[in-house]
Design a protein around this motif. Structure first.
Motif, PDB file in Angstrom:
ATOM      1  N   ALA A   8       0.823  -1.214   0.000  1.00  0.00           N
ATOM      2  CA  ALA A   8       0.000   0.000   0.000  1.00  0.00           C
ATOM      3  C   ALA A   8       0.854   1.260   0.000  1.00  0.00           C
ATOM      4  N   ALA A   9       0.296   2.313  -0.617  1.00  0.00           N
ATOM      5  CA  ALA A   9       0.951   3.628  -0.558  1.00  0.00           C
ATOM      6  C   ALA A   9      -0.102   4.666  -0.210  1.00  0.00           C
ATOM      7  N   LEU A  10       0.357   5.699   0.509  1.00  0.00           N
ATOM      8  CA  LEU A  10      -0.535   6.831   0.757  1.00  0.00           C
ATOM      9  C   LEU A  10      -0.669   7.631  -0.527  1.00  0.00           C
ATOM     10  N   GLY A  55      -1.877  20.574   7.120  1.00  0.00           N
ATOM     11  CA  GLY A  55      -2.291  19.168   7.116  1.00  0.00           C
ATOM     12  C   GLY A  55      -1.858  18.453   5.848  1.00  0.00           C
ATOM     13  N   PRO A  56      -1.954  17.114   5.836  1.00  0.00           N
ATOM     14  CA  PRO A  56      -1.405  16.330   4.727  1.00  0.00           C
ATOM     15  C   PRO A  56      -2.156  16.470   3.406  1.00  0.00           C
ATOM     16  N   ALA A  57      -3.391  16.993   3.444  1.00  0.00           N
ATOM     17  CA  ALA A  57      -4.121  17.158   2.180  1.00  0.00           C
ATOM     18  C   ALA A  57      -4.155  18.630   1.731  1.00  0.00           C
ATOM     19  N   ALA A  81       3.057  30.040  -4.939  1.00  0.00           N
ATOM     20  CA  ALA A  81       2.446  30.484  -6.198  1.00  0.00           C
ATOM     21  C   ALA A  81       3.332  30.166  -7.397  1.00  0.00           C
ATOM     22  N   ASN A  82       4.607  29.854  -7.123  1.00  0.00           N
ATOM     23  CA  ASN A  82       5.546  29.544  -8.209  1.00  0.00           C
ATOM     24  C   ASN A  82       5.913  28.071  -8.283  1.00  0.00           C
ATOM     25  N   VAL A  83       5.234  27.240  -7.516  1.00  0.00           N
ATOM     26  CA  VAL A  83       5.488  25.801  -7.607  1.00  0.00           C
ATOM     27  C   VAL A  83       4.757  25.263  -8.837  1.00  0.00           C
ATOM     28  N   GLY A  92      -1.740  18.853  -6.025  1.00  0.00           N
ATOM     29  CA  GLY A  92      -0.512  18.446  -5.333  1.00  0.00           C
ATOM     30  C   GLY A  92      -0.431  19.096  -3.958  1.00  0.00           C
ATOM     31  N   THR A  93       0.071  18.332  -2.991  1.00  0.00           N
ATOM     32  CA  THR A  93       0.142  18.829  -1.614  1.00  0.00           C
ATOM     33  C   THR A  93       1.578  19.134  -1.216  1.00  0.00           C
ATOM     34  N   LEU A  94       1.699  20.007  -0.217  1.00  0.00           N
ATOM     35  CA  LEU A  94       3.036  20.314   0.308  1.00  0.00           C
ATOM     36  C   LEU A  94       3.613  19.068   0.977  1.00  0.00           C
ATOM     37  N   GLY A  96       2.927  15.887   0.350  1.00  0.00           N
ATOM     38  CA  GLY A  96       3.298  14.915  -0.680  1.00  0.00           C
ATOM     39  C   GLY A  96       4.618  15.290  -1.327  1.00  0.00           C
ATOM     40  N   ASN A  97       4.808  16.581  -1.525  1.00  0.00           N
ATOM     41  CA  ASN A  97       6.055  17.079  -2.090  1.00  0.00           C
ATOM     42  C   ASN A  97       7.228  16.691  -1.191  1.00  0.00           C
ATOM     43  N   LEU A  98       7.088  16.935   0.111  1.00  0.00           N
ATOM     44  CA  LEU A  98       8.176  16.620   1.047  1.00  0.00           C
ATOM     45  C   LEU A  98       8.435  15.116   1.104  1.00  0.00           C
ATOM     46  N   CYS A  99       7.342  14.329   1.098  1.00  0.00           N
ATOM     47  CA  CYS A  99       7.505  12.875   1.263  1.00  0.00           C
ATOM     48  C   CYS A  99       8.102  12.226   0.017  1.00  0.00           C
ATOM     49  N   PHE A 100       7.862  12.790  -1.145  1.00  0.00           N
ATOM     50  CA  PHE A 100       8.436  12.214  -2.357  1.00  0.00           C
ATOM     51  C   PHE A 100       9.931  12.529  -2.439  1.00  0.00           C
ATOM     52  N   ALA A 101      10.322  13.673  -1.849  1.00  0.00           N
ATOM     53  CA  ALA A 101      11.742  14.064  -1.753  1.00  0.00           C
ATOM     54  C   ALA A 101      12.452  14.131  -3.103  1.00  0.00           C
ATOM     55  N   MET A 148       3.067   8.149   8.437  1.00  0.00           N
ATOM     56  CA  MET A 148       2.411   9.193   7.636  1.00  0.00           C
ATOM     57  C   MET A 148       2.785  10.566   8.204  1.00  0.00           C
ATOM     58  N   LEU A 149       3.073  11.482   7.309  1.00  0.00           N
ATOM     59  CA  LEU A 149       3.290  12.873   7.714  1.00  0.00           C
ATOM     60  C   LEU A 149       1.912  13.486   7.945  1.00  0.00           C
ATOM     61  N   THR A 150       1.598  13.807   9.192  1.00  0.00           N
ATOM     62  CA  THR A 150       0.243  14.279   9.502  1.00  0.00           C
ATOM     63  C   THR A 150       0.153  15.793   9.499  1.00  0.00           C
TER      64      THR A 150
HETATM   65  C1  LIG Z   1       4.914  19.104 -14.130  1.00  0.00           C
HETATM   66  C2  LIG Z   1       5.347  19.216 -12.710  1.00  0.00           C
HETATM   67  C3  LIG Z   1       6.068  20.337 -12.296  1.00  0.00           C
HETATM   68  C4  LIG Z   1       6.485  20.459 -10.967  1.00  0.00           C
HETATM   69  N1  LIG Z   1       7.173  21.583 -10.586  1.00  0.00           N
HETATM   70  C5  LIG Z   1       7.530  21.725  -9.278  1.00  0.00           C
HETATM   71  C6  LIG Z   1       8.197  22.898  -8.826  1.00  0.00           C
HETATM   72  O1  LIG Z   1       8.452  23.848  -9.573  1.00  0.00           O
HETATM   73  N2  LIG Z   1       8.545  22.967  -7.516  1.00  0.00           N
HETATM   74  C7  LIG Z   1       8.262  21.956  -6.638  1.00  0.00           C
HETATM   75  O2  LIG Z   1       8.579  22.071  -5.467  1.00  0.00           O
HETATM   76  N3  LIG Z   1       7.616  20.841  -7.041  1.00  0.00           N
HETATM   77  C8  LIG Z   1       7.245  20.706  -8.320  1.00  0.00           C
HETATM   78  N4  LIG Z   1       6.581  19.585  -8.719  1.00  0.00           N
HETATM   79  C9  LIG Z   1       6.295  18.562  -7.715  1.00  0.00           C
HETATM   80  C10 LIG Z   1       4.916  18.767  -7.073  1.00  0.00           C
HETATM   81  O3  LIG Z   1       4.972  19.827  -6.177  1.00  0.00           O
HETATM   82  C11 LIG Z   1       4.573  17.490  -6.386  1.00  0.00           C
HETATM   83  O4  LIG Z   1       4.270  16.624  -7.446  1.00  0.00           O
HETATM   84  C12 LIG Z   1       3.396  17.517  -5.424  1.00  0.00           C
HETATM   85  O5  LIG Z   1       3.506  18.468  -4.403  1.00  0.00           O
HETATM   86  C13 LIG Z   1       3.295  16.156  -4.751  1.00  0.00           C
HETATM   87  O6  LIG Z   1       2.164  16.134  -3.906  1.00  0.00           O
HETATM   88  P1  LIG Z   1       1.019  15.059  -4.106  1.00  0.00           P
HETATM   89  O7  LIG Z   1      -0.003  15.376  -3.081  1.00  0.00           O
HETATM   90  O8  LIG Z   1       0.553  15.000  -5.535  1.00  0.00           O
HETATM   91  O9  LIG Z   1       1.818  13.737  -3.733  1.00  0.00           O
HETATM   92  P2  LIG Z   1       1.485  12.240  -4.151  1.00  0.00           P
HETATM   93  O10 LIG Z   1       1.878  12.017  -5.568  1.00  0.00           O
HETATM   94  O11 LIG Z   1       0.106  11.869  -3.749  1.00  0.00           O
HETATM   95  O12 LIG Z   1       2.500  11.477  -3.201  1.00  0.00           O
HETATM   96  C14 LIG Z   1       3.898  11.577  -3.390  1.00  0.00           C
HETATM   97  C15 LIG Z   1       4.609  10.537  -2.508  1.00  0.00           C
HETATM   98  O13 LIG Z   1       4.519  10.893  -1.136  1.00  0.00           O
HETATM   99  C16 LIG Z   1       3.794   9.897  -0.403  1.00  0.00           C
HETATM  100  N5  LIG Z   1       2.939  10.673   0.485  1.00  0.00           N
HETATM  101  C17 LIG Z   1       2.040  11.624   0.121  1.00  0.00           C
HETATM  102  N6  LIG Z   1       1.522  12.199   1.209  1.00  0.00           N
HETATM  103  C18 LIG Z   1       2.101  11.595   2.285  1.00  0.00           C
HETATM  104  C19 LIG Z   1       1.988  11.774   3.698  1.00  0.00           C
HETATM  105  N7  LIG Z   1       1.176  12.707   4.237  1.00  0.00           N
HETATM  106  N8  LIG Z   1       2.740  10.995   4.512  1.00  0.00           N
HETATM  107  C20 LIG Z   1       3.583  10.066   3.987  1.00  0.00           C
HETATM  108  N9  LIG Z   1       3.742   9.860   2.673  1.00  0.00           N
HETATM  109  C21 LIG Z   1       3.005  10.616   1.826  1.00  0.00           C
HETATM  110  C22 LIG Z   1       3.051   9.061  -1.422  1.00  0.00           C
HETATM  111  O14 LIG Z   1       2.855   7.742  -0.969  1.00  0.00           O
HETATM  112  C23 LIG Z   1       4.014   9.137  -2.608  1.00  0.00           C
HETATM  113  O15 LIG Z   1       5.071   8.220  -2.437  1.00  0.00           O
HETATM  114  C24 LIG Z   1       6.169  19.431 -10.037  1.00  0.00           C
HETATM  115  C25 LIG Z   1       5.439  18.311 -10.435  1.00  0.00           C
HETATM  116  C26 LIG Z   1       5.030  18.189 -11.756  1.00  0.00           C
HETATM  117  C27 LIG Z   1       4.241  16.975 -12.159  1.00  0.00           C
END
Ligand SMILES: Cc1cc2nc3c(=O)[nH]c(=O)nc-3n(C[C@H](O)[C@H](O)[C@H](O)COP(=O)(O)OP(=O)(O)OC[C@H]3O[C@@H](n4cnc5c(N)ncnc54)[C@H](O)[C@@H]3O)c2cc1C
Length: 284
Positions: A8-10, A55-57, A81-83, A92-94, A96-101, A148-150
């Protein structure tokens, strides 16, 4: 998550996860949609503690458009505003961004300026992680399986602190992100924070350059009234470039990235204190 383990993945916005699954890079039997967890979209400013709780969402778009974030954390509102683009920011969430690294990201860099904290929950309970410990390297965090990052908690910078963040790049994601926060006393830097990201494996603070800038007069640094000011900034920039450990990749070569860090340290410091960088004035 405890029930399904590695199967499973979040799933938050899915902007990274679904792409990686479509490419066949990741495979999961189950996706756990954290947006259905009540309260997961909590975005709250605690005026008493002077902290923002994300929050995570919470999407990038929510941070960009929140009047409270704009009023209390203008750097975060502007950076968000520039992401990416509006479609990605909408879902996309903040967190999720941190967790994907992914190394080419903004939030993991600008949050270093705030000494933010990551609140984490797993089957073994809660823990709090300093934000500089969360991202360990490319696509690697210190989260354990099933954790999970809450929430991300962001303490506000003091009213006397001036801060700015800028990104640079020609691709969709940043080649460089650099943030500076300074407190001035009689025109001299009394406290400094420098965060550099995207050029290397993970974003970093640069304590040696921060300490080096303390005591320096900001007009001397930016006005370049003396050659000494320019060379101090250049030395601080070299320290920052070295600490960031730039790597060769599609965004550019190591020496190009080192140069960018040096140039942007001056620009971002100037933006933070509301001055025009000398290098741009002479270029104009
Ligand atoms: C075209 C494009 C351009 C982009 N440009 C930028 C940019 O300029 N700057 C920038 O910073 N980013 C950029 N991004 C990245 C973007 O910000 C991230 O894709 C987004 O924030 C990820 O959030 P998400 O909610 O979609 O994550 P998801 O895709 O849902 O999850 C990402 C990963 O994190 C895990 N995860 C998610 N939430 C949690 C949680 N709460 N706890 C534990 N694990 C969790 C998931 O299991 C998955 O492995 C870009 C992405 C794309 C596709």
């Amino acid at each position: 998550m405890g029930q399904h383990g590695d199967d499973a993945a979040l799933y938050a916005g899915g902007t990274e996860l679904l792409l990686a699954m479509k490419e066949g890079l990741l495979r999961y039997e189950h996706l756990v949609n954290l947006k259905t967890v009540p309260g997961s979209d909590r975005l709250e400013y605690d005026g008493f503690a002077r902290e923002l709780h994300i929050g995570p969402a919470v999407t990038h778009r929510a941070l960009e458009h929140s009047p409270e974030v704009a009023a209390q954390f203008p750097l975060i509102a502007a950076a968000e505003a520039n992401v990416a683009n509006v479609r990605v920011r909408n879902v996309g969430t903040l967190c999720g961004n941190l967790c994907f690294a992914e190394p080419h990201s903004d939030p993991s860099t600008f949050l270093l300026l705030y000494d933010a904290r990551a609140e984490v929950q797993g089957t073994n309970g809660f823990r709090t992680i300093a934000i500089d410990q969360l991202v360990q390297g490319p696509y690697e965090t210190c989260l354990e399986d099933g954790e999970m990052l809450t929430s991300v908690s962001v303490p506000q910078l003091g009213p006397e602190i001036k801060a700015a963040y800028q990104k640079f790049g020609y691709h969709q994601r940043p080649t460089l992100g650099l943030g500076v926060a300074v407190r001035l006393e009689n025109g001299s830097i009394a406290e400094a924070r420098i965060a550099v990201g995207s050029v290397g494996p993970k974003p970093v603070r640069v304590p040696e350059a921060e300490d080096f800038l303390v005591g320096k007069n900001v007009n001397d640094l930016l006005g370049h009234a003396s050659q000494a000011g320019a060379s101090v900034l250049d030395e601080a920039g070299q320290m920052a470039a070295q600490a960031a450990q730039p790597i060769d990749d599609l965004h550019g070569a190591t020496d190009y990235k080192e140069h960018l860090v040096r140039v942007f340290l001056e620009r971002v410091l100037a933006k933070a204190v509301g001055a025009e960088p000398a290098s741009q004035r002479s270029a104009a």
